[in-house]
Design an enzyme around this catalytic site. Sequence first.
Site, short mmCIF file in Angstrom:
data_model
loop_
_atom_site.label_atom_id
_atom_site.label_comp_id
_atom_site.label_asym_id
_atom_site.label_seq_id
_atom_site.Cartn_x
_atom_site.Cartn_y
_atom_site.Cartn_z
N SER A 45 0.72 -0.63 -0.30
CA SER A 45 -0.25 0.07 0.47
C SER A 45 0.84 0.68 -0.13
O SER A 45 0.51 2.22 -0.83
CB SER A 45 -0.78 -0.32 0.80
OG SER A 45 -0.10 -0.84 2.60
N GLU A 181 -9.24 -9.47 3.95
CA GLU A 181 -9.77 -8.28 3.76
C GLU A 181 -10.75 -8.15 3.14
O GLU A 181 -10.86 -8.88 2.09
CB GLU A 181 -8.24 -7.10 3.07
CG GLU A 181 -9.01 -6.35 2.35
CD GLU A 181 -7.54 -5.52 1.51
OE1 GLU A 181 -6.30 -5.79 1.84
OE2 GLU A 181 -7.46 -4.22 1.03
O1 KIV Z 1 -0.07 -3.40 1.52
C1 KIV Z 1 -1.12 -3.29 2.93
O2 KIV Z 1 -0.92 -2.05 3.63
C2 KIV Z 1 -1.66 -4.23 2.81
C3 KIV Z 1 -2.78 -4.93 4.28
C4 KIV Z 1 -3.76 -3.60 3.84
C5 KIV Z 1 -3.62 -5.91 4.74
O3 KIV Z 1 -2.23 -5.62 2.40
#
Ligand code: KIV
Length: 276
Positions: A45, A181
Amino acid sequence: MKKMIPDFEKMKHVGERISMLTAYDYPSAQLVEETGVDTILVGDSLGMVVLGYDSTVPVTMEEMLHHTKAVRRGAMETFVIADMPFMSYATLDLAIMNAGRLIKEGGADAVKLEGGLDIVPIVKILTRTGIPVVGHIGLTPQTASQLGGFKVQGRDLNSARQLLEDGQALEQAGAFLLVLEAIPRQVAAQISTGLKIPTIGIGAGLDCDGQVLVFHDILGLFKRFKPKFVKQYAQLRLEGVQAIQEYHKEVKTGLFPSEEHTFGLSDEVIQKLYGD
Ligand code: KIV
């Protein structure tokens, strides 16, 4: 004290909920470590919240390594999980090489991969090679376009059953933790009770064994969108804008720097430097 892999299963066993939060750099990792959060995720993310990409798809191994190293330096006493970016585990060889880099060069304690039954061979080979693996099912952002966008998963009977099967398969393959998720609470509850390994929910309700959110989301630092499952515990973006506006104004009006933020010279040195 730094949590280790057996601690997470013990926590599930005794009903102690697991807290996980993302961090992407040295200061955010330090902040999270100070709070005692059980584990840090260097999520891909970061592509959206710190690098400004439209999705997690463009994130590269070099970017993941760069950020994982910084997080490790900021949180020496916290269990750190690093996401494997899109295409970095497309084959078994790539998976071993790239997961190995995140552990050896990045300093991560474990890696996280998105996918269910389809990635079982990869999870098996990584765990057999000695690399701890976290699974991630439900809404998997790296393949969101195949899922029809950023949508809640497991709402119909077939897809709910598929998620249950995926969870079982990942546990059997050797995953020690499983992120769920954006799935209905009841499906997450059934997956969680059916597994020995802990589940960590994000938009999956209270019945998971732990929860994870994104650092920038809980602090109100990301303004592009806010998923329903995000709770903002602060509005740091607003505070940041106000502080920067104030700085900008003080520079323009000559209020900054004041004496307090300025170095001076003794009269003697001034006199020698400039004469009479
Ligand atoms: O990339 C991320 O932050 C994640 C979380 C949202 C679980 O995979």
